[in-house]
Design an enzyme around this catalytic site. Sequence first.
Site, short mmCIF file in Angstrom:
data_model
loop_
_atom_site.label_atom_id
_atom_site.label_comp_id
_atom_site.label_asym_id
_atom_site.label_seq_id
_atom_site.Cartn_x
_atom_site.Cartn_y
_atom_site.Cartn_z
N GLN A 126 0.85 -1.19 0.00
CA GLN A 126 0.00 0.00 0.00
C GLN A 126 0.88 1.24 0.00
O GLN A 126 1.50 1.57 1.02
CB GLN A 126 -0.89 -0.04 1.24
CG GLN A 126 -1.91 1.05 1.35
CD GLN A 126 -2.81 0.84 2.55
OE1 GLN A 126 -3.66 -0.03 2.55
NE2 GLN A 126 -2.61 1.61 3.60
N GLU A 159 -5.24 9.12 17.18
CA GLU A 159 -5.88 10.44 17.11
C GLU A 159 -6.91 10.49 15.98
O GLU A 159 -8.02 11.01 16.15
CB GLU A 159 -4.83 11.54 16.91
CG GLU A 159 -3.94 11.78 18.12
CD GLU A 159 -2.82 10.77 18.26
OE1 GLU A 159 -2.68 9.91 17.36
OE2 GLU A 159 -2.09 10.84 19.26
N SER A 176 4.68 -1.38 4.44
CA SER A 176 4.89 -2.76 4.87
C SER A 176 4.99 -3.68 3.66
O SER A 176 4.32 -3.47 2.65
CB SER A 176 3.72 -3.22 5.76
OG SER A 176 3.60 -2.41 6.90
N SER A 188 1.13 6.37 2.66
CA SER A 188 1.75 7.35 3.55
C SER A 188 2.99 7.99 2.91
O SER A 188 3.70 7.36 2.13
CB SER A 188 2.15 6.71 4.87
OG SER A 188 1.00 6.29 5.59
N GLU A 235 -9.29 -1.91 5.56
CA GLU A 235 -8.21 -1.87 6.54
C GLU A 235 -8.75 -1.89 7.96
O GLU A 235 -8.23 -2.58 8.82
CB GLU A 235 -7.36 -0.62 6.31
CG GLU A 235 -6.16 -0.51 7.23
CD GLU A 235 -5.31 0.71 6.91
OE1 GLU A 235 -4.09 0.57 6.79
OE2 GLU A 235 -5.87 1.81 6.77
#
Length: 415
Positions: A143, A388, A178, A146, A261
């Site tokens: 994926q 968060e 990952s 990020s 996810e």
Amino acid sequence: MESDDMRDFAAEARRFLDAHVAKAPDRTAVTWGEGDDSMAYFSSLPPEEEREFVQRAREWQRIRYENGFGWITGPVEYGGRGLTPVHDLLYDAVESEYDVADTGVLSVIGLGMIGPTILAHAQPHIRDRWLPAMYRGDAIACQLFSEPGAGSDLASVATRAVREGHDWVLNGQKVWTSVAQHSQIGLALTRTNSDAPKHRGITAFLVPMDTPGVEVRPLRQMTGGADFNEVFLTDVRIPDDHRLGEVDGGWTVALTTLMNERATVGSEGVGPVGAALSPDHLSALMRATWTWDDRALRARLAELLVDALATEHLNARALRKLRGGVAPGPEMSVSKLMYGQNLTRAAHFVSDVLGPRIIADTGQWGTYAWTELLLATPALRILGGTEEIMKNILAERVLGLPKEPVTTAAKEVRS
């Protein structure tokens, strides 16, 4: 009550498993001082052993696929069974009784998140090319979301994709990726329209990882392993047919992935991590370290185990909804949040039980091994969406609380 269909399916699964693997040892019984005391969440294997680990995962996934258990909920035309998520969960429960290879390197991201996204958004010939390969174990997916400047705020991705004829040229950097070192395909979010609002100027692409210009660099973790990577994309040329969804419509594609996810990262597992929340294992540790009589520690243990049990019941509630044909509500988001918090609290609790033995290896079984989980806990509170972000989602979309005010400075940073 379990239906005849479910009983027949479970019996079929057991016949398949009995023909290929042995029963697993009892994971609930604790004999202190015996067996492997590893408490690793992330892999720290040497490269050669890691390659063997991945190969075993591929081989077991291929055996599953060839026998009708590789993609239980998938369409028949791609080698799936066309069954329900409940059948999938039932198979997982049955398989947990057997000593099988760990297929997480394939299933958590690739099969659990990216496969359903390809099915929903890719062109037919791309689905034909990649879906059977992924669910057969031939291809691993990562994926590419990020970035150094866009972690949980995926709408702020800066990796650029520029149209050149029938191709797109990608330039940018992804991070915390990952299994990129093992992957044949990656799902990338890119910026294709800098003038549009940030959610509307994103386009998603499938990136073959052997494309010229793709460079994977490992990121060494505190645990000693390198499960995560940074991926550099330099003039990477991707055909337009590898685009998922519409141009500038990548946010919809991203949401498909993120929904899967939340469901994938949300329950305590078995094996070493499962032992972190096992009443038998933790009480045996306290007795072995002569801390069982510490009432304050026992009270903390009770609180931890109650929260773990509550999370387990939350997952069971989601399963009951699935059995009734109802999609789970906020259970998966709450479960994902509790997953990281429960394991983090367990690691901190054990560090107080062990004291210096968690940072200095005395050779005593079941003590220093916990440092592997303790060092992994910061990542547990980030992966799959930071705590968060999860709290904001639950506050705004479940409890109906107003959004946090955004300052002028924050708006300038986000723009």
